[in-house]
Structures are given as structure tokens and as C-alpha cells.
Design a protein around this motif. Sequence first.
Motif, short mmCIF file in Angstrom:
data_model
loop_
_atom_site.label_atom_id
_atom_site.label_comp_id
_atom_site.label_asym_id
_atom_site.label_seq_id
_atom_site.Cartn_x
_atom_site.Cartn_y
_atom_site.Cartn_z
N TYR A 216 0.78 -1.18 0.07
CA TYR A 216 0.00 0.03 -0.02
C TYR A 216 0.93 1.34 0.01
CZ TYR A 216 -3.94 3.25 1.07
OH TYR A 216 -4.64 4.31 1.01
N ASN A 217 0.82 2.09 -1.09
CA ASN A 217 1.65 3.07 -1.19
C ASN A 217 1.18 4.63 -1.05
OD1 ASN A 217 3.53 1.17 -2.18
ND2 ASN A 217 2.81 1.40 -4.30
N ARG A 218 -0.10 4.70 -0.38
CA ARG A 218 -0.37 5.93 0.14
C ARG A 218 -0.15 6.02 1.69
NH1 ARG A 218 -1.88 10.35 -2.99
NH2 ARG A 218 -3.27 11.69 -1.63
N GLY A 219 0.63 7.18 2.11
CA GLY A 219 1.02 7.37 3.54
C GLY A 219 0.05 8.11 4.32
N THR A 220 0.11 9.52 4.67
CA THR A 220 -0.69 9.87 5.62
C THR A 220 -1.78 10.75 4.64
OG1 THR A 220 1.10 10.39 7.30
CG2 THR A 220 -1.02 11.94 7.39
N ASP A 221 -3.03 10.59 4.91
CA ASP A 221 -4.12 11.09 4.38
C ASP A 221 -5.34 10.82 5.22
OD1 ASP A 221 -5.64 12.21 2.12
OD2 ASP A 221 -5.01 11.00 0.74
N GLU A 222 -6.60 11.63 4.86
CA GLU A 222 -7.78 11.40 5.57
C GLU A 222 -8.14 10.10 5.61
OE1 GLU A 222 -10.57 14.29 4.27
OE2 GLU A 222 -9.51 15.85 5.31
N PHE A 223 -8.68 9.59 6.64
CA PHE A 223 -9.45 8.30 6.89
C PHE A 223 -10.95 8.44 7.18
CE2 PHE A 223 -10.41 4.24 8.90
CZ PHE A 223 -9.64 3.33 8.12
N SER A 224 -11.45 7.55 6.31
CA SER A 224 -12.93 7.59 6.23
C SER A 224 -13.64 6.26 6.78
CB SER A 224 -13.53 7.56 4.86
OG SER A 224 -13.06 8.77 4.19
N ILE A 225 -14.52 6.53 7.71
CA ILE A 225 -15.53 5.29 8.24
C ILE A 225 -16.84 5.51 7.20
CG2 ILE A 225 -16.82 4.36 10.31
CD1 ILE A 225 -14.31 5.45 11.94
#
Length: 298
Positions: A216-225
Motif C-alpha cells: 500500500y503506497n499511500r502514506g498519511t491522508d484522511e481516513f473515512s469510516i
Amino acid sequence: TLTDPYGSTYALGQTQDTIYIYQPGDYTLDITNNDQKAIVGKTVGTISSTQNTAPYTITTDQLFFNYEAWNYSGSGNWLNQVNTANNPGVFPSSITYNSTSPKSFVFNQSSGERINIGNVNMQQDWTLECWAKLATVATAGLFGHGVHSTQQGLHCVINSGTTLRFGFHSNDLDVNYSFQADTWYHLVFVYDRSNSHNKKIYINGEKKADANQSSYNRGTDEFSIGNTYSNGTNGNQMQGEIAVARMYTKCLTAEEIGVNYAAGYLGSTSTQTSTTGTLPSQVYDNTKTITVSNIPSG
């Protein structure tokens, strides 16, 4: 083998003699003559009525966020019970709160609807867990992060009520499963980045898929529930309810997942009583079947 009320079977043997029973209903244990001696003298557990005086117990080691609907105040953000100052869980007015037991957040299928818990670094080992219920047998987003691009878009989603996907976009692990409406499911996704980018999927405490895949190559980003990907606009929104959502910054073991499954989604535990001794002679009849009935919910 043990067969649950929904037709799922669990193999019992020398390496597995513990099964977590949570859902109410009839359970059938089928044995062969060769297996009869293996269960003589084993502890036979029965679950009695729910006791609200005892606290529930979950795995807490490396718990990063923990959202439990029964702890919600009824207004404001859905606070992270690990650290209320971090990742508070901001949700729009279209998501409503069900204050009757079992308490939950109700997603109303609005476009882009999600609970945004802010920035999270997903380039590490982690486990995602939720208790979810579908309003209808349809596609429903559970967790999301990153963007709609190869190996940069986390999407944990129920597809058309028939498949559970653990996806990174063009790098996906699927499980065929027949989901039912108005039924609570315990869903767990484990990413072992340090071990060949291994992925595992668990449904109701049972491992359903296990595979090494790409990173998985995406680091820090917004997280959705309750939606897929980060911005919630090009993903799949939840169509139903979520009572619990958790993330651990480690890979939970099968035993730890079993503990969390047994803890349930009500915020209380069931008292367990047990007896030990030789099983009754009826075990050895020609049907080789034991049926355990009237296990209460909760």
C-alpha cells in the motif's frame, strides 16, 4: 465440524478445539467415531443471560482509534475513546444516531457521506475492525483512505451483498460471502506490511482469506469510516449502520480477533458458565450430532 445457524462450518481437531460462539441460534456438532474420544472430558460452555454489570473486554494493545456507539454522548463528534483530542470523528448531519440498543450510527446513503477522522498514516502494520449491519443487500463502504489510484486507495467494502473486498485499488483481496440485511457482522482486515504485505479477512471471528499481495503506497491522508477512499466523493457510501470501528497499529492475532468478536457490539458481556466431564451417552448415537439451542443474544 461445528455448524452455526447460518450454515457456516468450523473444523475441530488437534490444532483447534476452541470456537467463539456469539450469535444466538442452534449449533450442530457433527463427529465421527474416531473423533468421539477427542471430546470426552473437554469443557462444555453454555452462555447464560446478559449481565450489564460486567465491563466488556477487548484487545487494547496498540489500539490507535476506537469508536463505540454506546459511548457516544448523543451530540457533537463521535469521539475516539483512545484519545479524544486526536481523530475526533467528524460526521455530517445526514448521519443519524440510533440511541436504542444496540446503539449505532445510521448512514442514509447520501453522496459522499462518511465519518472523517482526519489524517492517518497507513504505511505500517495495521488492523481495521468494525461491527456493521446492512439496511439492504447492497454495496456498502466500510473504511477508506487515499485516492482512486493503483495501490494508493484503501477500500474495505461489501460489494452487492455477495463479496467482501479488502482493496488497495488494482490490488485487492476478495471473499465470496452471502450477507443478509438487518444482521450484525464483525468484519476485520489485517495488513502485515512487514511480512510480504500479507492481507487477511475475518468474518464473525473466522478467517476467510489470507494472501500476500503488493504494498500500500499511500502514506498519511484522511481516513473515512462508512465510505471508501479519503474524500468520500468517488467511493461507495455505507448503506446501513456501524456500531463499532477500531484501528490497531499492529496485526491482531486470530486469538485477539476472537476476543474482540466475543466482546460484541452492545458494550456489555455475557456471563459464561461451564461444566467439565464426560459427555453424555447420547453423543454416541448414530446421528453423531449434538444441537445446542437457545443461546441468548448479547
